[in-house]
Design a protein around this motif. Structure first.
Motif, PDB file in Angstrom:
ATOM      1  N   VAL A  65       0.870  -1.171   0.000  1.00 14.81           N
ATOM      2  CA  VAL A  65       0.000   0.000   0.000  1.00 14.81           C
ATOM      3  C   VAL A  65       0.904   1.217   0.000  1.00 14.81           C
ATOM      4  CG1 VAL A  65      -1.731   1.312   1.276  1.00 14.81           C
ATOM      5  CG2 VAL A  65      -1.863  -1.189   1.208  1.00 14.81           C
ATOM      6  N   PRO A  66       0.828   2.082  -1.016  1.00 17.43           N
ATOM      7  CA  PRO A  66       1.731   3.242  -1.078  1.00 17.43           C
ATOM      8  C   PRO A  66       1.720   4.057   0.205  1.00 17.43           C
ATOM      9  CG  PRO A  66       0.520   3.036  -3.136  1.00 17.43           C
ATOM     10  CD  PRO A  66      -0.066   2.020  -2.196  1.00 17.43           C
ATOM     11  N   GLY A  67       2.926   4.331   0.692  1.00 19.06           N
ATOM     12  CA  GLY A  67       3.083   5.150   1.882  1.00 19.06           C
ATOM     13  C   GLY A  67       3.139   4.393   3.183  1.00 19.06           C
ATOM     14  N   ALA A  68       2.582   3.159   3.205  1.00 19.33           N
ATOM     15  CA  ALA A  68       2.480   2.435   4.477  1.00 19.33           C
ATOM     16  C   ALA A  68       3.842   2.063   5.051  1.00 19.33           C
ATOM     17  CB  ALA A  68       1.627   1.181   4.304  1.00 19.33           C
ATOM     18  N   GLY A  69       4.820   1.848   4.172  1.00 24.85           N
ATOM     19  CA  GLY A  69       6.128   1.418   4.659  1.00 24.85           C
ATOM     20  C   GLY A  69       6.828   2.432   5.532  1.00 24.85           C
ATOM     21  N   GLY A  70       6.537   3.708   5.358  1.00 23.24           N
ATOM     22  CA  GLY A  70       7.234   4.726   6.146  1.00 23.24           C
ATOM     23  C   GLY A  70       6.401   5.374   7.211  1.00 23.24           C
ATOM     24  N   VAL A  71       5.197   4.858   7.469  1.00 22.57           N
ATOM     25  CA  VAL A  71       4.287   5.469   8.447  1.00 22.57           C
ATOM     26  C   VAL A  71       4.243   4.630   9.718  1.00 22.57           C
ATOM     27  CG1 VAL A  71       1.879   6.065   8.906  1.00 22.57           C
ATOM     28  CG2 VAL A  71       2.888   6.583   6.684  1.00 22.57           C
ATOM     29  N   PRO A  72       4.458   5.241  10.879  1.00 17.83           N
ATOM     30  CA  PRO A  72       4.373   4.485  12.139  1.00 17.83           C
ATOM     31  C   PRO A  72       2.970   3.908  12.337  1.00 17.83           C
ATOM     32  CG  PRO A  72       5.394   6.644  12.477  1.00 17.83           C
ATOM     33  CD  PRO A  72       4.842   6.649  11.088  1.00 17.83           C
ATOM     34  N   GLY A  73       2.928   2.744  12.990  1.00 17.98           N
ATOM     35  CA  GLY A  73       1.644   2.122  13.297  1.00 17.98           C
ATOM     36  C   GLY A  73       1.071   1.287  12.184  1.00 17.98           C
ATOM     37  N   CYS A  74       1.857   1.023  11.124  1.00 20.18           N
ATOM     38  CA  CYS A  74       1.372   0.217  10.003  1.00 20.18           C
ATOM     39  C   CYS A  74       1.913  -1.209  10.091  1.00 20.18           C
ATOM     40  CB  CYS A  74       1.780   0.849   8.678  1.00 20.18           C
ATOM     41  SG  CYS A  74       0.915   2.392   8.311  1.00 20.18           S
ATOM     42  N   TYR A  75       1.027  -2.172   9.876  1.00 19.48           N
ATOM     43  CA  TYR A  75       1.379  -3.589   9.929  1.00 19.48           C
ATOM     44  C   TYR A  75       0.807  -4.276   8.691  1.00 19.48           C
ATOM     45  CZ  TYR A  75       2.369  -2.597  14.842  1.00 19.48           C
ATOM     46  OH  TYR A  75       2.876  -2.065  15.998  1.00 19.48           O
ATOM     47  N   SER A  76       1.239  -5.511   8.452  1.00 19.68           N
ATOM     48  CA  SER A  76       0.684  -6.299   7.356  1.00 19.68           C
ATOM     49  C   SER A  76       0.482  -7.732   7.811  1.00 19.68           C
ATOM     50  CB  SER A  76       1.594  -6.241   6.125  1.00 19.68           C
ATOM     51  OG  SER A  76       2.844  -6.834   6.404  1.00 19.68           O
ATOM     52  N   VAL A  77      -0.260  -8.489   7.015  1.00 21.21           N
ATOM     53  CA  VAL A  77      -0.587  -9.862   7.400  1.00 21.21           C
ATOM     54  C   VAL A  77       0.619 -10.794   7.331  1.00 21.21           C
ATOM     55  CG1 VAL A  77      -2.995  -9.643   6.771  1.00 21.21           C
ATOM     56  CG2 VAL A  77      -1.355 -10.414   5.060  1.00 21.21           C
ATOM     57  N   LYS A  78       1.617 -10.437   6.551  1.00 20.32           N
ATOM     58  CA  LYS A  78       2.843 -11.228   6.454  1.00 20.32           C
ATOM     59  C   LYS A  78       4.044 -10.298   6.474  1.00 20.32           C
ATOM     60  CE  LYS A  78       1.409 -15.518   4.244  1.00 20.32           C
ATOM     61  NZ  LYS A  78       1.735 -16.500   3.189  1.00 20.32           N
ATOM     62  N   PRO A  79       5.164 -10.761   7.041  1.00 20.55           N
ATOM     63  CA  PRO A  79       5.332 -12.045   7.729  1.00 20.55           C
ATOM     64  C   PRO A  79       4.482 -12.122   8.992  1.00 20.55           C
ATOM     65  CG  PRO A  79       7.247 -10.659   8.090  1.00 20.55           C
ATOM     66  CD  PRO A  79       6.400  -9.949   7.090  1.00 20.55           C
ATOM     67  N   ILE A  80       4.132 -13.334   9.407  1.00 21.99           N
ATOM     68  CA  ILE A  80       3.204 -13.531  10.507  1.00 21.99           C
ATOM     69  C   ILE A  80       3.746 -12.971  11.812  1.00 21.99           C
ATOM     70  CG2 ILE A  80       2.093 -15.337  11.909  1.00 21.99           C
ATOM     71  CD1 ILE A  80       1.681 -16.875   9.282  1.00 21.99           C
ATOM     72  N   ALA A  81       5.059 -12.859  11.924  1.00 20.58           N
ATOM     73  CA  ALA A  81       5.627 -12.229  13.124  1.00 20.58           C
ATOM     74  C   ALA A  81       5.091 -10.817  13.313  1.00 20.58           C
ATOM     75  CB  ALA A  81       7.155 -12.213  13.038  1.00 20.58           C
ATOM     76  N   GLN A  82       4.679 -10.153  12.225  1.00 14.13           N
ATOM     77  CA  GLN A  82       4.089  -8.818  12.362  1.00 14.13           C
ATOM     78  C   GLN A  82       2.766  -8.864  13.113  1.00 14.13           C
ATOM     79  OE1 GLN A  82       3.914  -5.636   9.776  1.00 14.13           O
ATOM     80  NE2 GLN A  82       5.768  -6.084   8.632  1.00 14.13           N
ATOM     81  N   ILE A  83       2.021  -9.956  12.953  1.00 13.31           N
ATOM     82  CA  ILE A  83       0.766 -10.117  13.691  1.00 13.31           C
ATOM     83  C   ILE A  83       1.042 -10.142  15.191  1.00 13.31           C
ATOM     84  CG2 ILE A  83      -1.162 -11.686  14.108  1.00 13.31           C
ATOM     85  CD1 ILE A  83      -1.324 -10.294  11.428  1.00 13.31           C
ATOM     86  N   CYS A  84       2.133 -10.800  15.576  1.00  8.47           N
ATOM     87  CA  CYS A  84       2.507 -10.843  16.995  1.00  8.47           C
ATOM     88  C   CYS A  84       2.864  -9.443  17.495  1.00  8.47           C
ATOM     89  CB  CYS A  84       3.682 -11.798  17.207  1.00  8.47           C
ATOM     90  SG  CYS A  84       3.328 -13.504  16.767  1.00  8.47           S
ATOM     91  N   ARG A  85       3.574  -8.674  16.675  1.00  5.59           N
ATOM     92  CA  ARG A  85       3.934  -7.316  17.090  1.00  5.59           C
ATOM     93  C   ARG A  85       2.700  -6.417  17.180  1.00  5.59           C
ATOM     94  NH1 ARG A  85       8.604  -8.676  14.015  1.00  5.59           N
ATOM     95  NH2 ARG A  85       7.826  -7.755  12.067  1.00  5.59           N
ATOM     96  N   LEU A  86       1.735  -6.632  16.289  1.00  2.00           N
ATOM     97  CA  LEU A  86       0.482  -5.873  16.371  1.00  2.00           C
ATOM     98  C   LEU A  86      -0.247  -6.191  17.670  1.00  2.00           C
ATOM     99  CD1 LEU A  86      -1.773  -4.101  15.168  1.00  2.00           C
ATOM    100  CD2 LEU A  86      -2.592  -6.145  13.940  1.00  2.00           C
ATOM    101  N   ARG A  87      -0.313  -7.456  18.011  1.00  2.00           N
ATOM    102  CA  ARG A  87      -0.952  -7.837  19.280  1.00  2.00           C
ATOM    103  C   ARG A  87      -0.253  -7.172  20.459  1.00  2.00           C
ATOM    104  NH1 ARG A  87      -1.236 -14.050  21.713  1.00  2.00           N
ATOM    105  NH2 ARG A  87      -0.968 -13.449  23.894  1.00  2.00           N
ATOM    106  N   GLU A  88       1.077  -7.192  20.469  1.00  2.00           N
ATOM    107  CA  GLU A  88       1.828  -6.580  21.568  1.00  2.00           C
ATOM    108  C   GLU A  88       1.533  -5.087  21.680  1.00  2.00           C
ATOM    109  OE1 GLU A  88       5.823  -7.506  20.564  1.00  2.00           O
ATOM    110  OE2 GLU A  88       5.672  -9.623  21.154  1.00  2.00           O
ATOM    111  N   GLU A  89       1.417  -4.417  20.532  1.00  5.20           N
ATOM    112  CA  GLU A  89       1.140  -2.979  20.536  1.00  5.20           C
ATOM    113  C   GLU A  89      -0.240  -2.680  21.115  1.00  5.20           C
ATOM    114  OE1 GLU A  89       1.318   1.149  19.923  1.00  5.20           O
ATOM    115  OE2 GLU A  89       2.850  -0.412  20.155  1.00  5.20           O
TER     116      GLU A  89
END
Length: 386
Positions: free
Chosen positions: A119-143
């Motif tokens: 998604v354009p812009g999402a890579g440089g914006v704080p608070g953005c996550y994606s479904v993969k890699p799945i480790a990102q899901i764990c970081r979203l839960r922690e946040e």
């Protein structure tokens, strides 16, 4: 072929450790028994997508969702390299690595999986996550846990971009996570032009959307995210800004770009083209499985059931390639069972045009997923975490 005439001492390289590769890793001692060398290249543990949304909701610990592929490799007498593949050179039979030296192969198995459409812009914006890699899901839960622990009344605004099953599962389990903490989240699902849950039978989709509405989850149809700016998602066409504290990209998946970059024959989506023996149409010693392949003559959705069914054929055909034996063919299932986790200890089970919703569907999913993971965790010598 008998031992005196069969080629020996050849090298098989497993590029990635996806769903389709686990069976090969569990039975990898067979390569050593036949005198072949096994090398696995992967950046991390295997993370299982089937339990990922349950991890997000807090129902499962992250540890239960992983398989130690390094341990599986070493127990079979193989070599594990913690790295990423950057290119495959078919002419010289080399795989190039992000950090290490190139590695030669006699047979290659590619299960590099898929990654979200950016998604354009999402890579440089704080608070953005994606479904993969799945480790990102764990970081979203922690946040989210951190925010709700600091202020249970904070009700973070979460935008989930995408209208498919994965986006809806994520939204459902984000709401469930907040309830576990006695708090709340405001979840908005921004479904694209085609509307939400097109993969489901219409009556099943209507039921799921009704459930989401009752739980306070908002689903907006025809709301495609054009770009992300700090704190807001900008919609295509209208330019409407949808405010968020956290953003999740679930807009769909694309095969790992390494395949196209390597000059391997790929389909229009960038998936490696293979025949019905799971071998590249360019080289019979290059194999693949899972999300990163396209089987000539079939249009298959990117779901784990296909990768799991491909796995035994992939293993046997790797051995066949090394030992100059005939390859087996793989025929994908026309109908299969898959189950959504709706985050409230109910599931939606679908097989073809048939479906049912309820606690029994979720319990069946839980049993299937745990049994699948337990098989490989035990093989790797891991403790099973409840």
């Amino acid at each position: 072929m008998n031992g005196s005439t069969r080629p020996s001492g050849r090298r098989v390289v497993l590029a990635g450790a996806g769903h389709a590769q686990l069976y090969t890793l569990k039975h990898a001692i067979e390569f050593a028994r036949r005198g072949h060398e096994l090398v696995t290249i992967a950046p991390d543990h295997f993370w299982y997508s089937g339990l990922a949304t349950g991890v997000l909701s807090g129902l499962y610990t992250p540890a239960i969702d992983k398989v130690d592929v390094e341990a599986l490799t070493r127990q079979a007498g193989g070599r594990f390299i913690r790295d990423r593949i950057t290119e495959v050179d078919l002419t010289r039979r080399l795989v190039h690595l992000e950090r290490g030296d190139p590695l030669s192969f006699d047979a290659l198995s590619i299960t590099l999986g898929s990654e979200p459409h950016p998604v354009p812009g999402a890579g440089g914006v704080p608070g953005c996550y994606s479904v993969k890699p799945i480790a990102q899901i764990c970081r979203l839960r922690e946040e989210i846990e951190r925010r709700l622990t600091a202020d249970p009344s904070s009700a973070p605004r979460i935008v989930v971009a995408g209208g498919g099953v994965t986006a809806v599962e994520l939204a459902s389990n984000l709401e469930a996570l907040a309830r576990r903490f006695g708090g709340n989240v405001r979840v908005v699902v921004l479904a694209g032009r085609g509307g939400p849950l097109r993969q489901l039978p219409p009556a099943a989709a209507s039921l799921v959307l009704d459930i989401l509405e009752r739980r306070g989850i908002c689903v907006q149809s025809g709301a495609r995210v054009e770009r992300v700016e700090p704190g807001c998602a900008i919609l295509e066409g209208s330019g409407t800004a949808v405010a968020f504290d956290l953003f999740v990209n679930a807009t769909g998946l694309q095969p790992n770009p390494v395949l196209k970059r390597s000059g391997l024959p790929v389909d229009g989506r960038g998936a490696m083209l293979v025949d019905d023996t799971l071998r590249s149409i360019a080289d019979p010693n290059v194999h693949g499985g899972g999300d990163c392949i396209a089987i000539r003559g079939y249009e298959l959705p990117r779901i784990g059931v296909h990768a799991i069914r491909e796995a035994p054929i992939l293993f046997r055909n790797l051995l066949a390639a090394l030992d100059c034996e005939p390859a087996e063919t793989y025929a994908p299932q026309a109908r299969y069972l898959w189950i959504m986790n709706l985050g409230d200890e109910t599931g939606l089970a679908v097989r073809g045009g048939l479906w049912w919703h309820g606690r029994l569907a979720f319990r069946l999913k839980d049993w299937i997923d745990r049994r699948f993971l337990r098989e490989y965790q035990i093989a790797a010598g891991s403790d099973i975490v409840a």
